[in-house]
Design an enzyme around this catalytic site. Structure first.
Site, short mmCIF file in Angstrom:
data_model
loop_
_atom_site.label_atom_id
_atom_site.label_comp_id
_atom_site.label_asym_id
_atom_site.label_seq_id
_atom_site.Cartn_x
_atom_site.Cartn_y
_atom_site.Cartn_z
N GLY A 103 0.80 -1.21 0.00
CA GLY A 103 0.00 0.00 0.00
C GLY A 103 0.83 1.25 0.00
O GLY A 103 2.06 1.23 -0.16
N ASP A 104 0.15 2.39 0.19
CA ASP A 104 0.77 3.71 0.19
C ASP A 104 0.61 4.32 1.58
O ASP A 104 0.08 3.69 2.49
CB ASP A 104 0.11 4.57 -0.90
CG ASP A 104 0.96 5.75 -1.31
OD1 ASP A 104 1.97 6.03 -0.63
OD2 ASP A 104 0.61 6.41 -2.30
N PHE A 105 1.04 5.58 1.71
CA PHE A 105 0.96 6.23 3.02
C PHE A 105 -0.48 6.36 3.51
O PHE A 105 -0.72 6.38 4.72
CB PHE A 105 1.63 7.61 2.94
CG PHE A 105 3.10 7.56 2.64
CD1 PHE A 105 3.98 6.98 3.52
CD2 PHE A 105 3.59 8.10 1.46
CE1 PHE A 105 5.34 6.94 3.24
CE2 PHE A 105 4.94 8.05 1.17
CZ PHE A 105 5.82 7.47 2.06
N HIS A 145 12.46 12.96 4.24
CA HIS A 145 13.40 13.78 3.44
C HIS A 145 13.18 13.61 1.93
O HIS A 145 13.76 14.35 1.14
CB HIS A 145 14.85 13.48 3.83
CG HIS A 145 15.38 12.17 3.36
ND1 HIS A 145 16.73 11.91 3.28
CD2 HIS A 145 14.76 11.03 2.94
CE1 HIS A 145 16.92 10.66 2.83
NE2 HIS A 145 15.74 10.12 2.63
#
Length: 563
Positions: free
Chosen positions: A449-451, A468
């Site tokens: 998945g993603d954030f 960063h």
């Protein structure tokens, strides 16, 4: 300085012999370093010893040199051997071919007044009658470039060596160059004594057995600070260093070198399929950098060079290939990035680096390995109080955890904890293999998945070298996803390099440039991170240093610091 007319070499040599006989460490050091006295003098005398004085003479031939030595009561145990270092220095100073300079070195012993036996180091440049080398001899007699006194450090503890160098500087001596001699396995630090020195020598040599590259590098940096043109030229050749290391890694030279013995050039060239003369040039350059060493049997890996072997613990070979490959190409566009704000990597490859690597399985694997290559930063992290204090069965959620290197370390250190790794689909599979091989399959779950998919229910969340990569707006979005998933008792550990607030030297400053050019992200100061956390409803409650200029920032939900 000791001076003499063109026919006064014997007088100069005799004066040097007398000087060596009459001096000892305790009397000579204050002459060279005015003001040195008391405890500081005793400390230096304890750790270094006067060994020899040196000068350069100019006999017409070997017979005349023997006669000169005899007149001064010196007996050479061995014939002169070539002095490559002095010959090269003379060639550079006088714009001569080194091949036309016949320079030998002798070290006859001298019985001194204090009962010790020291040496006179005699460099001899043969100047045949009628030779055009007379002008070289006249200049050198006047300037005495090679005349010096030498001290030796018998027990070269790094802390002691740094202290000696600092003490020389404290009393007015300035760094004057130096180097490592692989044939003797010794390091030389040159200093120039202050103008007010009372000894007839200004050049001082500190000889230390063994290789001391970190201390030597700092010494040479200070020396170059007084030579701005040389400093700039060395800085301009930094790209050559990157490519030399990348070529060394790409050709798998380190893998072909035995970790314990030297390997001959011909054998090494055959093993890696390289053109022997050009491989020799590369290896000489890497010897200068301390990546390899050279002795009479060939070349050998140093501790630094071993990190470029694929099978080395903590191998950094993948980093060398990445920094010397795609990221090196995009750095050519740094000027455009500074001028326009466009990300150089995207201009060079037509897409951001995450998408670009994801499209190429080999590049994706190289990128994941290169991220793992910086894993020494993680060494102390499993001992963080948040992890050591976590309850039995607590779950550690590693967000964008890459191939699972960090999570594997945490689970190895804490068998009572469980793990969950969130990553892109292709990377999840690589992490599943790594964590399974480490024996953590039963205690670790995986989520593609993603954030936006940060799972709720974790006790400790880890966000390592993620923020960063992004600008402030995207960082706030990521942190808000974390905050929504975290309970009031959950902790978030953020691992990043943090820019120093005082402008001191840091790897974070270099990575700030890299992130801007190649990723479109940035490094930040601690107060900047604190503001991003606050914008997401989080609070920075602690900060601890990590290796490689890393930091771990301890974050909790706002209003829950004391719960």
């Amino acid at each position: 300085m000791i001076t003499a007319s063109a026919d006064g070499d014997t007088s100069r040599l005799r004066a040097t012999v007398d000087f060596v006989k009459e001096q000892d460490t305790a009397t000579l050091l204050p002459l060279l370093l005015p003001g040195l006295d008391g405890p500081e003098l005793r400390s230096l005398v304890e750790h270094c010893e006067f060994r020899h004085a040196a000068l350069l003479v100019f006999p017409p031939g070997e017979a005349e040199l023997d006669a000169m030595l005899a007149d001064c009561g010196l007996v050479a145990d061995t014939p002169p051997r070539p002095s490559v270092v002095v010959r090269e220095r003379l060639a550079v100073r006088h714009k001569r071919s080194a091949a036309e300079l016949d320079v030998g070195i002798l070290r006859p012993g001298v019985e001194c007044l204090d009962g010790e036996r020291r040496m006179v180091e005699v460099f001899a440049l043969t100047v045949p009658p009628g030779s055009d080398l007379d002008t070289v001899a006249a200049h050198e007699r006047e300037r005495q470039h090679e005349a010096h006194v030498a001290f030796e450090v018998e027990a070269p503890d790094p802390l002691v060596l740094r202290g000696l160098c600092a003490a020389f500087g404290q009393y007015g001596a300035t760094p004057g160059g130096g180097g490592y001699n692989p044939h003797e396995n010794g390091t030389v630090f040159y200093f120039t004594a202050p103008a007010e020195a009372k000894a007839p020598y200004r050049r001082v040599e500190l000889y230390v057995p063994g290789g001391h590259r970190d201390i030597l590098a700092a010494h040479l940096d200070e020396h170059r600070g007084n030579h701005p043109a040389e400093t700039l030229l060395r800085l301009l050749t930094g790209a050559w260093t990157t490519q030399a290391l990348a070529a060394f890694a790409r050709l798998e030279v380190a893998d072909a070198m035995d970790g314990e013995r030297s390997v001959g050039l011909a054998e090494l060239a055959h093993e890696v399929g390289a053109f022997e003369p050009n491989l020799a040039t590369l290896l000489r350059y890497l010897t200068m950098l301390g990546v390899v060493g050279e002795d009479r049997d060939g070349f050998r890996l140093t501790d630094t060079g071993r990190l470029l072997r694929a099978d080395a613990e903590g191998s950094m070979r993948s980093l060398a290939l990445m920094y010397g490959g795609p990221f090196y190409e995009s750095f050519a566009g740094l000027g455009d990035t500074v001028r326009t704000g466009r990300v150089a990597f995207e201009q060079r490859f037509g897409e951001n680096h995450f998408d670009h690597f994801a499209r190429d399985p080999e590049l994706a694997e190289l990128f994941d390995r290169s991220m793992a290559a910086g894993s020494r930063m993680f060494d102390p992290l499993p001992a963080h109080p948040v992890l050591t204090g976590a309850a039995e069965g607590a779950t550690v959620v590693d967000i964008a955890g890459g191939s699972g290197e960090l999570l594997s370390r945490i689970l190895s250190a804490h068998p009572r904890l469980h793990g969950l790794l969130l990553e892109r689909p292709h990377t999840v599979e690589a992490a599943r293999v790594l964590l399974g091989a480490a024996g953590h399959a039963a205690r670790c779950a995986f989520q593609a998945g993603d954030f936006a998919d940060v799972p709720a229910g974790g006790d400790v969340y880890v966000l390592s070298r993620v923020l960063h990569d992004w600008d402030d707006d995207r960082c706030r979005e990521i942190l808000r996803h974390c905050a929504r998933a975290m309970s009031d008792t959950a902790d978030l550990l953020v691992v990043e390099r943090v820019l120093p607030a005082d402008g001191s030297a840091s790897l974070a400053t270099a990575w700030d440039l890299h992130m801007m050019c190649n990723v479109g992200g940035r490094e930040r100061r601690a107060d900047h991170y604190a503001r991003l956390f606050a914008d997401a409803g989080l609070t920075l409650v602690g900060r601890a240093p990590l290796p490689l200029d890393g930091n771990v920032l301890h974050v909790r939900r706002a209003g829950t610091v004391n719960t």
